[in-house]
Write an enzyme that holds these catalytic residues in place. Structure first.
Site, PDB file in Angstrom:
ATOM      1  CE1 TYR A   1      11.887  31.800   3.122  1.00 19.75           C
ATOM      2  CE2 TYR A   1      12.380  29.470   2.831  1.00 19.75           C
ATOM      3  CZ  TYR A   1      11.934  30.678   2.319  1.00 19.75           C
ATOM      4  OH  TYR A   1      11.554  30.766   1.003  1.00 19.75           O
TER       5      TYR A   1
ATOM      6  NE  ARG B   1      -7.459   1.096  11.406  1.00 20.31           N
ATOM      7  CZ  ARG B   1      -6.228   0.924  10.944  1.00 20.31           C
ATOM      8  NH1 ARG B   1      -5.322   1.877  11.120  1.00 20.31           N
ATOM      9  NH2 ARG B   1      -5.878  -0.162  10.312  1.00 20.31           N
TER      10      ARG B   1
ATOM     11  CE  LYS C   1      -0.324  -0.241   5.003  1.00 20.82           C
ATOM     12  NZ  LYS C   1      -1.026  -0.918   6.095  1.00 20.82           N
TER      13      LYS C   1
ATOM     14  CG  MET D   1       8.688  23.702  -1.394  1.00 17.93           C
ATOM     15  SD  MET D   1       7.644  24.753  -2.429  1.00 17.93           S
ATOM     16  CE  MET D   1       6.653  25.613  -1.226  1.00 17.93           C
TER      17      MET D   1
HETATM   18  C1  LIG Z   1      -0.238  -1.916   6.669  1.00 19.96           C
HETATM   19  C2  LIG Z   1      -0.848  -3.181   7.075  1.00 19.96           C
HETATM   20  C3  LIG Z   1      -0.051  -4.318   7.276  1.00 19.96           C
HETATM   21  C4  LIG Z   1       1.460  -4.296   7.226  1.00 19.96           C
HETATM   22  O1  LIG Z   1       1.935  -3.587   8.356  1.00 19.96           O
HETATM   23  P1  LIG Z   1       3.499  -3.525   8.686  1.00 19.96           P
HETATM   24  O2  LIG Z   1       3.550  -2.989  10.058  1.00 19.96           O
HETATM   25  O3  LIG Z   1       4.081  -2.595   7.676  1.00 19.96           O
HETATM   26  O4  LIG Z   1       4.029  -4.897   8.551  1.00 19.96           O
HETATM   27  C5  LIG Z   1      -0.684  -5.521   7.558  1.00 19.96           C
HETATM   28  N1  LIG Z   1      -2.020  -5.582   7.658  1.00 19.96           N
HETATM   29  C6  LIG Z   1      -2.827  -4.503   7.487  1.00 19.96           C
HETATM   30  C7  LIG Z   1      -4.300  -4.653   7.609  1.00 19.96           C
HETATM   31  C8  LIG Z   1      -2.266  -3.267   7.199  1.00 19.96           C
HETATM   32  O5  LIG Z   1      -3.053  -2.206   7.035  1.00 19.96           O
END
Ligand SMILES: *Cc1c(COP(=O)(O)O)cnc(C)c1O
Length: 384
Positions: A274, A150, A52, A322
């Site tokens: 800055y 969640r 992701k 930036m």
């Molecule tokens: C992001 C995520 C993972 C992986 O998490 P890590 O800590 O990066 O290993 C696994 N399961 C779910 C549902 C996640 O959202």
């Protein structure tokens, strides 16, 4: 055309990390949970590789294809849009979408063959209706909320909520999972509570369905939560979630380097950047590095972070702006435009000649996840 600031992504290291994790979960003796029955040792867990957020900033397409080649069972992403990016990159593995679907356009699930997570009754109804319209059956993973509060069906209410989902004629349950809230905190009793609640939840879904629960931290901590599949993200990229340590031989996958574009002498009392926050009573020399907060380099690196130049560790001084930041190279007279600056990675063989993501995160009070995810879109990823 290539800018001076470049993220190098070592796909061979990524694949080596994948294999090291696979070997780790294959080698540990496993406790056979009561829900598994029998005495035969279960087969080693498979791996859902989590890609992701643009593969934690490393570049989703190339990383996904490398993990597919390395032998991942499935990939996972945050939403349908990320799944489409993976398919367009040529990924053929099954792809699990972690996120909630209730307000999404579900067409992508079917057009791009993505596996949804069903975590609410309304998502179940929506996917069921969409699959029915297409006269097809949609495989899905069911998410149980065991204490993260969640997403997911509450563990203590499954008798009421699950039958409607499990009976959906156009839905096919492929796996059931949960997610730990405190796997990286050994002092928290919630981890064990979540494990037991998940065990209990499994009794509602039938014996044949596959189960998964372990993110990187949980995978390191407790082989009882490996179940049939583990779900590492951060570990794949060669980073151990703090404060844990790992015996798995992992290699950092990403390095971030730039080049000095200017060297400036400061007279006593003159300040740089800055806010004019960095000055010195003695003459000083600063070098300008063309990477700033637009590239994901945090403002809090000012006065806290370090980089490597000419094999030396030097501090980030003055405001991170930036598009550039400044480093104190006083005393390193030979520093000149064109010199390599290592922001993340190694410059020499000594242990202090490495700046890893955990160190940078600790220096500015954040987590390694945030550092890598925020490496800017402007920075080119070069794959090796
Ligand atoms: C992001 C995520 C993972 C992986 O998490 P890590 O800590 O990066 O290993 C696994 N399961 C779910 C549902 C996640 O959202």
């Amino acid at each position: 055309m290539i800018r001076s600031t470049v993220a190098r992504v070592d796909l061979a290291a990524l694949q080596a990390n994948f294999r090291a994790i696979r070997d780790f979960v294959a080698s540990e003796p496993r406790t056979i949970a009561p829900s598994q029955g029998g005495t035969v040792a279960p087969p080693p867990p498979e791996i859902i590789a989590v890609v992701k957020a643009n593969a934690y900033g490393h570049g989703a397409g190339r990383v996904a294809l490398a993990l597919e080649q390395a032998g991942a069972t499935m990939l996972a992403c945050a939403d349908i849009e990320e799944g489409i990016v993976l398919r367009r990159a040529g990924v053929r593995l099954p792809i699990l979408v972690f996120g909630a679907l209730s307000v999404s356009d579900l067409d992508g699930l079917f057009e791009y063959v993505l596996t949804p997570t069903i975590s609410t009754p309304s998502a179940a109804r929506a996917v069921q209706a969409a699959a029915a319209r297409r006269k097809t059956t949609c495989p899905y993973h069911l998410k149980i909320d065991t204490g993260m509060n969640r997403l997911g069906f509450r563990f203590d209410n499954l008798g009421r909520t699950l039958p409607g989902v499990l009976s959906g004629a156009h839905l096919r349950l492929e796996a059931v999972y949960t997610h730990f809230a405190t796997a990286d905190d050994p002092d928290q009793p919630l981890f064990e509570q979540q494990r037991l609640r998940f065990e209990e939840a499994l009794r509602h879904v039938g014996a044949t369905v596959r189960r998964h629960a372990a993110n990187s931290a949980a995978l390191l901590r407790d082989s009882r939560v490996w179940y049939d599949i583990v779900r590492p993200g951060l570990l794949l990229y060669g980073i151990v979630p703090p404060p844990l340590s790992a015996t798995i031989p992992l290699v950092p996958v990403m390095s971030l380097t730039s080049r000095v574009v200017a060297v400036k002498g400061l007279r006593p009392g003159e300040a740089v950047g800055y806010g004019s926050r960095f000055s010195s009573a003695a003459p000083a020399t600063v070098a300008v590095v063309p990477a700033g907060y637009a590239d994901g380099l945090d403002l809090r690196l000012e006065g806290r972070g370090h980089v490597l130049v000419r094999g030396r560790r030097v501090p980030v001084v003055g405001a991170v702006s930036m598009d550039m930041m400044t480093i104190d190279v006083t005393g390193l007279d030979e520093v000149q435009p064109g010199d390599e600056v290592v922001i993340i990675g190694r410059q020499g063989a000594e242990s202090w000649q490495q700046i890893d993501v955990r160190e940078m995160a600790a220096a500015i009070g954040t987590i390694p996840y945030e550092i890598v995810c925020r490496i800017g879109a402007r920075i080119e990823r070069q794959y090796a």
